[in-house]
Design a protein around this motif. Structure first.
Motif, mmCIF file in Angstrom:
data_model
loop_
_atom_site.group_PDB
_atom_site.id
_atom_site.type_symbol
_atom_site.label_atom_id
_atom_site.label_comp_id
_atom_site.label_asym_id
_atom_site.label_seq_id
_atom_site.Cartn_x
_atom_site.Cartn_y
_atom_site.Cartn_z
ATOM 1 N N HIS A 139 103.919 83.506 100.288
ATOM 2 C CA HIS A 139 105.326 83.135 100.374
ATOM 3 C C HIS A 139 105.792 82.338 99.170
ATOM 4 N N HIS A 167 105.608 82.491 108.928
ATOM 5 C CA HIS A 167 106.644 83.405 109.440
ATOM 6 C C HIS A 167 106.288 84.862 109.150
ATOM 7 N N HIS A 168 105.278 85.079 108.314
ATOM 8 C CA HIS A 168 104.813 86.449 108.138
ATOM 9 C C HIS A 168 103.854 86.846 109.251
#
Ligand code: HEM
Ligand SMILES: [Cu+2]
Length: 754
Positions: free
Chosen positions: A308, A357-358
């Motif tokens: 990220h 969040h992945h």
């Protein structure tokens, strides 16, 4: 079809065409161009060639290393771009009949990796290498030799990571010539990996393909190269600034490079470690990522803790370019400079706190998940701050719609779409549904394409005079930019739509009902490809045959006191080398000030004139609209008599607002023509082609007529359809004509700007 040979041939053809353009333009340029700076002649003898090669492979000059980086990145972008085109070609048909499924999987893997690791970071490092020292008044980077080493690690790492493809081609040739045995088997077994750029375990451990090992080594090496570069930037910015440049004088691009380098320093070593662990798992039977002993999910944690921030490593330099270039074409300083700096730093910190969040769908603890959702949504705030500051910078500025500016404005639009879809994805319930669909692909390409290459193109145009001493073909650049924007919106907008319809990503085969969408996306992608080739042509051709610059102030920056250091350096060089005298602008005005009446007008300070002009513009537009609509009515009634138009369309219009009757409908039609469309014309007239208002009006009418033709279409076919279209067009032309002429007349009487 044989992917390896075809891909290398397409790629080779592109490179050969580049060389051809180069060669032709050089031949042309050796003719004297008015006795002015026709210094670009090359004697192609072996000795000079040797010296050139030695020079470029051993240089430590920051500008030359910068150019090497840019060339390398462009090379990689073309390679990855060819793969993008090949994927989109495959997706023209619902079945896997152009390439095999395996080939498609390999294509998206190598496309992603090439673009992220070998295109974006190198190009941004190149731009930063060239311009950061100039912008901070340093002679060179802090560690020039380290700088060169950092660059020269990249070609071998690209070769390691992407060796599968050339190896395949070599293998096929060997087989063709009947060579078998070890050598053949070595080349033949190296295949492009089919893992996706995230290299998820356990697949990446189990894949027997030996090329995966080389890929991991290549990524490791590129990580080392990137980290070296980042250290060099940090030290250079911290210690090599000129005496007069304190931290408070750093410009926005340098701030962004500094923050990016900071993120790299924490993110890339982590990738390096994870990659080594994966290599060990693959080859030495360790169990970091296997269920017996380790955990496959651990890879995802490690990968995304790098991955990220990587998103922001590639985004922040682009944002820096935007904040840097945009003000130059609006004649104003960047609005809220300090806030933009803080938002950059804020993103730098927050980017490490959102990796999970992945992984919303991997079954991690719901409470942890929720907190990651909160941080992920929070990171939208600093991004939004940037957008607002960009928009406010444009607001009431003196806008010049040259190619870099067109790219800047379109980038903001694409970034907003990409960002908003990102906020949705950060929300757990939405992500659970859309994770793994084209929605994600559309979302990240909106940003990854819409702001990163867009800003690179913008920078290439903006700084082209410094890089080459010449001007590019501006008309072509404008066309190229518009084509690029169109293509991108079509392609990635369609991907988002397909995602909303829940089409899963990463499949070569898809349900036939998606075929029309896929074709639209492919056509858009080909437009992008075409625009890239046009850009390449412009850059190469103009290098030899472009108009030589006659002043360092190409963009009229002195007028608004934005003639920054790199241009000052350029001015000095022009004077020293070619005796070009520095120019003085006729008028100057500060690009920002607190004194009323000076600098750019701000909305709040100039309320009064605004209050005076707005009603005038609105009035002029209304009257113009009335005249236009009346003229249009004439066409409508003629058409009614001819039987092409049905008056009952007016009553349908009335029904839209819940009323009845032809006359009510007609009144609505009049009102619309006097307000909505007329006001839109008043707002956009400035930006439509053609100085004379009449041409502007006709262009405007042509544009809006398309919408009307679609909206009022009632199923005609054949000749009738043709009549309908022609009629819609003519009616709107009458409208545009009446509107434009009246508007022109009234506004010239009142001297209203519009
Ligand atoms: C002409 C422009 C481009 C086109 C047509 C294109 C097309 C595609 C397609 C069709 C996929 C596979 C989607 C899927 O099924 O999951 C993909 C994936 C990807 N693209 Fe692009 N792309 C373009 C530009 C870029 C750029 C400029 C970047 C990065 C700077 C990029 C980075 C990626 C990445 C990281 C993936 C994911 C690969 C993976 O799933 O492992 N693309 N692209
Ligand atoms: Cu993320």
């Amino acid at each position: 079809m044989n992917r390896a040979v075809i891909e290398l041939s397409i790629f080779g053809t592109v490179l050969c065409s580049c060389w051809l353009v180069f060669w032709l333009s050089r031949r042309r340029a050796t003719q004297p161009d008015g006795g002015y700076q026709s210094t670009r002649e090359i004697d192609v003898d072996l000795e000079t060639l040797k010296q050139t090669v030695i020079h470029w492979t051993t240089t430590t000059n920051h500008r030359e290393v910068g150019i090497l980086y840019i060339l390398f990145g462009t090379f990689a972008a073309l390679w990855g771009g060819v793969e993008a085109m090949m994927m989109r070609t495959e997706l023209l048909t619902p079945s896997a009949d152009i390439w095999s499924v395996e080939t498609y999987n390999a294509l998206f893997t190598s496309h992603g990796i090439t673009m992220l690791f070998f295109f974006v970071t190198p190009v941004f490092f190149g731009i930063a290498n060239y311009f950061v020292p100039l912008l901070i008044g340093a002679d060179d980077m802090a560690f020039p030799r380290l700088n060169a080493i950092g660059f020269w690690l990249l070609p071998p790492s690209l070769l390691l990571a992407r060796g599968g493809l050339p190896a395949q081609v070599v293998g096929q040739f060997l087989r063709l010539f009947g060579v078998h045995g070890d050598l053949f088997r070595f080349f033949w077994t190296l295949q492009e990996p089919e893992l996706g750029w995230t290299l998820y375990t356990p697949l990446s451990i189990q894949s027997p393909n030996p090329q995966v090992n080389f890929l991991l080594l290549g990524l490791h090496l590129s990580g080392i190269a990137t980290t070296l570069g980042a250290i060099n930037f940090i030290v250079t910015i911290a210690y090599e600034r000129g005496n007069e440049i304190g931290w408070e004088h750093l410009d926005i691009f340098v701030w962004n490079i500094l923050t990016t380098s900071g993120i790299i320093l924490f993110a890339f070593p982590l990738l390096g470690s994870a990659v080594i662990m994966l290599l060990l798992d693959r080859n030495f039977a360790t169990t970091f990522f296997t269920p017996d002993g380790g955990d496959p999910i651990l890879w995802q944690h490690l990968f995304w803790f790098f991955g990220h921030p990587e998103v922001y490593i590639i985004f922040l330099p682009a944002a820096g370019l935007m904040s840097f270039i945009l003000p130059k074409f609006t004649g104003r300083k960047l609005f809220g400079f300090t806030f933009v700096v803080y938002s950059t730093l804020g993103i730098g910190v927050l980017s490490f706190g959102v990796w999970a969040h992945h992984m919303f769908t991997t079954g991690i603890d719901p409470q942890i998940r929720a907190s990651f959702m909160a941080v992920s949504i929070a990171i939208a705030i600093p991004s939004a701050i940037k957008v607002f500051n960009w928009i406010t910078t444009i607001w009431s500025g003196n806008i010049r719609l040259s190619a870099p500016m067109v790219l800047c404005i379109s980038s903001i639009g694409m970034f907003v779409v990409g960002g908003v879809t990102g906020v949705f994805l950060a929300t757990i319930p939405v992500d659970i549904f859309y994770h793994g669909t084209y929605y994600v692909v559309g979302h990240f390409h909106m940003i990854i394409m819409g702001i990163i290459p867009f800003m690179m193109f913008a920078a290439s145009y903006y700084w082209y005079p410094i890089l080459t001493g010449r001007l590019y073909d501006r008309q072509l650049a404008l066309f190229q930019s518009l084509l690029l924007v169109f293509g991108s919106v079509i392609t990635f907008g369609t991907l988002i739509v397909m995602g909303l319809l829940a089409l899963p990503r990463r499949y070569a085969v898809y349900p036939p009902e998606f075929a029309p969408f896929q074709r639209v996306a492919t056509v858009g992608a080909f437009l992008i490809g075409l625009s890239v080739l046009l850009w390449l042509y412009n850059m190469l051709w103009s290098y030899w045959s472009g108009e030589p610059v006659r002043t360092a102030d190409v963009w009229g920056l002195k007028r608004t006191q934005q003639f920054t250091r790199e241009w000052q350096w350029f001015e000095g060089r022009l004077e020293e080398r070619y005796g070009v005298e520095p120019t003085e602008p006729e008028i100057t005005r500060p690009s920002s000030t607190t004194v009323p009446g000076e600098g750019s007008p701000t909305v709040l300070r100039s309320v009064e004139p605004l209050l005076r002009t707005v009603p005038r513009i609105a009035f002029a537009a209304g009257i113009g609209g009335l005249v236009g609509t009346t003229l249009m009515s004439g066409v409508l009634f003629t058409a009614t008599i001819l039987g092409i138009f049905d008056l009952s369309s007016f009553s349908e219009l009335a029904e839209l607002v819940g009323a009845r009757g032809v006359s009510v409908g007609y009144l609505l039609f009049l009102a619309g023509g006097m307000t909505t469309w007329a006001l839109l014309f008043a707002v956009f007239a400035e930006y439509l082609p053609g100085r004379p208002r009449i041409i502007t009006g006709l262009a405007y009418a042509t544009i809006i007529s398309v919408g009307f033709a679609l909206a009022f279409y009632t199923g005609q076919t054949g000749l009738q359809l043709l009549g309908y279209v022609v009629f819609v067009l003519i009616a709107h032309w009458f409208y545009g004509f009446g509107l434009a002429v009246t508007f022109q007349y009234l506004s010239s009487r009142w001297q209203v700007e519009g």
